[in-house]
Design a protein around this motif. Structure first.
Motif, PDB file in Angstrom:
ATOM      1  N   ALA A 316     -59.448 -13.207 -92.489  1.00 46.96           N
ATOM      2  CA  ALA A 316     -60.048 -12.169 -91.652  1.00 46.96           C
ATOM      3  C   ALA A 316     -59.811 -12.500 -90.192  1.00 46.96           C
ATOM      4  O   ALA A 316     -60.138 -13.596 -89.734  1.00 46.96           O
ATOM      5  N   LEU A 317     -59.216 -11.564 -89.485  1.00 45.34           N
ATOM      6  CA  LEU A 317     -58.911 -11.778 -88.076  1.00 45.34           C
ATOM      7  C   LEU A 317     -60.073 -11.233 -87.239  1.00 45.34           C
ATOM      8  O   LEU A 317     -60.330 -10.037 -87.223  1.00 45.34           O
ATOM      9  N   PRO A 318     -60.816 -12.146 -86.564  1.00 42.63           N
ATOM     10  CA  PRO A 318     -61.987 -11.666 -85.820  1.00 42.63           C
ATOM     11  C   PRO A 318     -61.575 -10.824 -84.614  1.00 42.63           C
ATOM     12  O   PRO A 318     -60.545 -11.086 -84.003  1.00 42.63           O
ATOM     13  N   ASN A 319     -62.347  -9.803 -84.295  1.00 46.19           N
ATOM     14  CA  ASN A 319     -62.070  -8.974 -83.111  1.00 46.19           C
ATOM     15  C   ASN A 319     -63.268  -8.102 -82.780  1.00 46.19           C
ATOM     16  O   ASN A 319     -64.180  -7.964 -83.577  1.00 46.19           O
ATOM     17  N   ARG A 320     -63.242  -7.529 -81.578  1.00 46.09           N
ATOM     18  CA  ARG A 320     -64.267  -6.580 -81.098  1.00 46.09           C
ATOM     19  C   ARG A 320     -65.681  -7.101 -81.362  1.00 46.09           C
ATOM     20  O   ARG A 320     -66.577  -6.339 -81.759  1.00 46.09           O
ATOM     21  N   ARG A 322     -68.048  -7.898 -79.644  1.00 43.26           N
ATOM     22  CA  ARG A 322     -69.182  -7.465 -78.816  1.00 43.26           C
ATOM     23  C   ARG A 322     -69.641  -6.056 -79.170  1.00 43.26           C
ATOM     24  O   ARG A 322     -70.566  -5.522 -78.565  1.00 43.26           O
ATOM     25  N   VAL A 323     -68.964  -5.443 -80.153  1.00 43.09           N
ATOM     26  CA  VAL A 323     -69.429  -4.138 -80.640  1.00 43.09           C
ATOM     27  C   VAL A 323     -70.348  -4.422 -81.828  1.00 43.09           C
ATOM     28  O   VAL A 323     -69.982  -5.187 -82.729  1.00 43.09           O
ATOM     29  N   ASP A 324     -71.555  -3.833 -81.802  1.00 42.41           N
ATOM     30  CA  ASP A 324     -72.580  -4.136 -82.814  1.00 42.41           C
ATOM     31  C   ASP A 324     -72.069  -4.072 -84.245  1.00 42.41           C
ATOM     32  O   ASP A 324     -72.271  -4.983 -85.038  1.00 42.41           O
ATOM     33  N   ALA A 325     -71.375  -2.958 -84.582  1.00 45.65           N
ATOM     34  CA  ALA A 325     -70.962  -2.755 -85.971  1.00 45.65           C
ATOM     35  C   ALA A 325     -70.074  -3.917 -86.458  1.00 45.65           C
ATOM     36  O   ALA A 325     -70.077  -4.256 -87.643  1.00 45.65           O
ATOM     37  N   TYR A 326     -69.330  -4.539 -85.534  1.00 46.95           N
ATOM     38  CA  TYR A 326     -68.421  -5.617 -85.923  1.00 46.95           C
ATOM     39  C   TYR A 326     -69.182  -6.917 -86.143  1.00 46.95           C
ATOM     40  O   TYR A 326     -68.880  -7.686 -87.057  1.00 46.95           O
ATOM     41  N   ARG A 327     -70.194  -7.142 -85.280  1.00 46.06           N
ATOM     42  CA  ARG A 327     -71.040  -8.331 -85.459  1.00 46.06           C
ATOM     43  C   ARG A 327     -71.777  -8.241 -86.788  1.00 46.06           C
ATOM     44  O   ARG A 327     -71.829  -9.192 -87.556  1.00 46.06           O
ATOM     45  N   VAL A 328     -72.331  -7.058 -87.054  1.00 45.48           N
ATOM     46  CA  VAL A 328     -73.096  -6.855 -88.282  1.00 45.48           C
ATOM     47  C   VAL A 328     -72.178  -7.092 -89.494  1.00 45.48           C
ATOM     48  O   VAL A 328     -72.541  -7.785 -90.445  1.00 45.48           O
ATOM     49  N   LEU A 329     -70.968  -6.550 -89.428  1.00 46.06           N
ATOM     50  CA  LEU A 329     -70.022  -6.700 -90.538  1.00 46.06           C
ATOM     51  C   LEU A 329     -69.700  -8.174 -90.779  1.00 46.06           C
ATOM     52  O   LEU A 329     -69.728  -8.657 -91.906  1.00 46.06           O
TER      53      LEU A 329
END
Ligand code: ADQ
Length: 510
Positions: A316-320, A322-329
């Motif tokens: 999994a390549l981490p990105n974005r 600082r966007v909530d939906a990505y942190r939650v995911l």
């Protein structure tokens, strides 16, 4: 409007430059190729061309000075921390991205984000105007820069402007939610040619022009009169040119002894499973990683698969972040992986090997060569290059591709094992079909898919795109779209595949 610096006949503009600033332990900084779909695709296109690339360097603050990297002139665009938050994380990735991907998560609308989107798009248009030679070809990429075509035309009416959408273009019902829909369409209509991954995307765009702006479309063109001082009527062409991968380059890389040896090493380090399942995705909720893990967990629970015989490697390549939906995911996936491993791993063998980092190309190729079954299960994806990269790396005709019908790639890779990622029973059955399919069946499928990707590689994509841009609004002499026969054949295959997928879930009672 050039300011005395170097100018170029071909200018590419994308949100990001194709390089990242990397600072080593001694504090020495270097620019390294950045991972991701767009860079992978454009790399081989730009090679050896005297061209400029305009993009953000990835850090907040003043733009670094322009510099050369492997023949390419890189013109950085600066962004403040607030602009990164409002233009990139906000409007691009928290407003447009969800709307363009079926609203898998809700979109956020903020007027200040929109204002910043306009400001940053204008800055890009100015930077392009500076490096474009008289009559240059300018190729603008993706959803972050939809206002650039019209802004650039206002600054430099002499240049030819193309835009390519790497992600889906949504149906009018979703696009219509955007309070700034008219301005976005007018921004795009500053281009001569608009390229989409699929015909459905181009048709959605033309429908938006008719339904929301009352414009007249004819075939794949739309005619309009720009607002403001310029009264000239313009005709813009919108058409599908599906992106691809550097088939020959990847195939050659995957054939090198080093990659083949590394593939064996990867399998050995995973305990030499009989079946290695692989997922490779940017960490994004569109990629269907949650659904994939749910299906895999149920297969483990049902004892249909178990380590050490079967194991899953999820990259999994981490990105974005600082966007909530990505942190939650990310948090959710990591909890799920922990739970599955706690429940189903055995001594010496883990149910899921989860690797959250970026890898160089040769390591990715080795993973593709190592994997028996590649799981590509997005809920919505413009194309999905990973599916095509996997196919390109399988010189041995080994392996099997499980592919979601909601990817652009599905429309070309009809011989994959097709699934609807929302149908968990169907995904489980499809994974089991891919695992148990007879070898000659798998080889036959892989051979056909390889031919398809080899015939439609990234070099062909780029030359079709540039030919279409040069001749727009007319079609280029060569074909850019499938012939009627090909379209009919693809539609027949689509229907057959959907029936197979439906039958699979009916058999399972799902
Ligand atoms: P992405 O959403 O980023 O691209 P994709 O097409 O799969 O998705 O491309 C990802 C790229 O990143 C691939 O080249 C892959 O090999 C690479 N990659 C993934 N994980 C990596 C890792 N851990 N380390 C290094 N490299 C990694 C967007 C659209 C897609 C469209 C592309 C191109 O969302 O639908 O296919 O642009 O148009």
């Amino acid at each position: 409007m050039t300011l005395g610096g170097p100018t170029f006949d071909l200018v590419v503009a994308a949100n990001r430059l194709p390089v990242d600033l990397v600072i080593d332990a001694d504090g020495k900084s270097t620019w390294e190729r950045s991972p991701g779909g767009l860079v992978s695709a454009m790399e081989s296109v730009m090679e050896g061309r005297d061209a400029a690339w305009v993009g953000w360097a990835g850090e907040s603050g003043e733009a670094p000075e322009p510099f050369h990297q492997h023949d390419l002139y890189l013109q950085p665009v600066g962004m403040s921390a607030a602009e990164i938050q409002e233009f990139y994380e906000g409007f691009s990735n928290d407003t447009l991205w969800p709307i363009y991907h079926d609203v898998i998560v809700p979109a956020s609308f903020h007027r200040s984000w929109w204002n910043t989107y306009r400001t940053v798009n204008h800055r890009f248009a100015q930077a392009i105007a500076q490096v474009a030679a008289q009559g240059a070809t300018v190729w603008v990429h993706d959803y972050q820069l939809q206002l650039v075509p019209a802004m650039l035309r206002a600054l430099r009416p002499d240049v030819r402007i193309g835009w390519f959408n790497h992600i889906p273009f949504p149906p009018v019902e979703l696009f219509a939610q955007l309070p700034w829909r008219r301005a976005l369409v007018e921004g795009l209509l500053g281009a001569d040619f608009l390229g989409f991954q699929r015909t459905a995307g181009a048709e959605n765009f033309l429908r938006v022009c008719r339904r929301l702006l009352g414009l007249t479309t004819k075939g794949d063109t739309v005619t309009f009169t720009p607002p403001g001082d310029d009264p000239a009527r313009r005709t813009v062409r919108a058409s599908a040119i599906p992106i691809s991968v550097d088939f020959q380059g990847l195939s050659a890389l995957a054939r090198t002894p080093a990659v083949i040896a590394r593939a064996a090493e990867i399998r050995a380090s995973l305990g030499n499973p009989e079946i290695l399942l692989l997922g490779v995705d940017r960490l994004d909720y569109t990629k269907g990683i949650r659904h994939r893990l749910k299906a895999y967990e149920e297969l483990l629970r049902d004892k249909a698969v178990s380590p050490p015989t079967v194991t899953l490697m999820q990259v999994a390549l981490p990105n974005r972040e600082r966007v909530d939906a990505y942190r939650v995911l990310r948090d959710e996936l990591e909890r799920t992986v922990g739970r599955i491993n706690g429940e189903y791993s055995v001594l010496g063998s883990t149910a899921i090997h989860y690797l959250r980092r970026s890898y160089p190309r040769d390591e990715m190729a080795a993973m593709f060569v190592a994997a028996d079954v590649m799981l590509v299960t997005p809920l919505r994806d413009g194309m999905n290059l990973v599916a095509k990269e996997y196919v390109a790396c399988r010189n041995d005709l080994g392996g099997a591709l499980v592919l979601s019908e909601f990817t652009g790639a599905w429309h070309e890779l009809q011989q994959a094992f097709i699934c609807n990622p929302h149908d968990i029973e169907g995904v489980k059955l499809t994974i089991m079909r891919a695992i148990t399919a007879p070898e000659d069946d798998r080889r036959r499928r892989m051979k056909t898919m390889r031919k398809r990707v080899a015939d439609n590689d990234v070099q062909r994509w780029a030359s079709l795109y540039l030919d279409s841009l040069a001749s727009a609004p007319l079609k280029p002499h060569r074909r850019t779209r499938a012939s009627d026969d090909e379209v009919r054949e693809a539609e027949r295959a689509d229907r057959a595949n959907l029936r197979a997928s439906d039958r699979a879930s009916e058999r399972s009672g799902g």
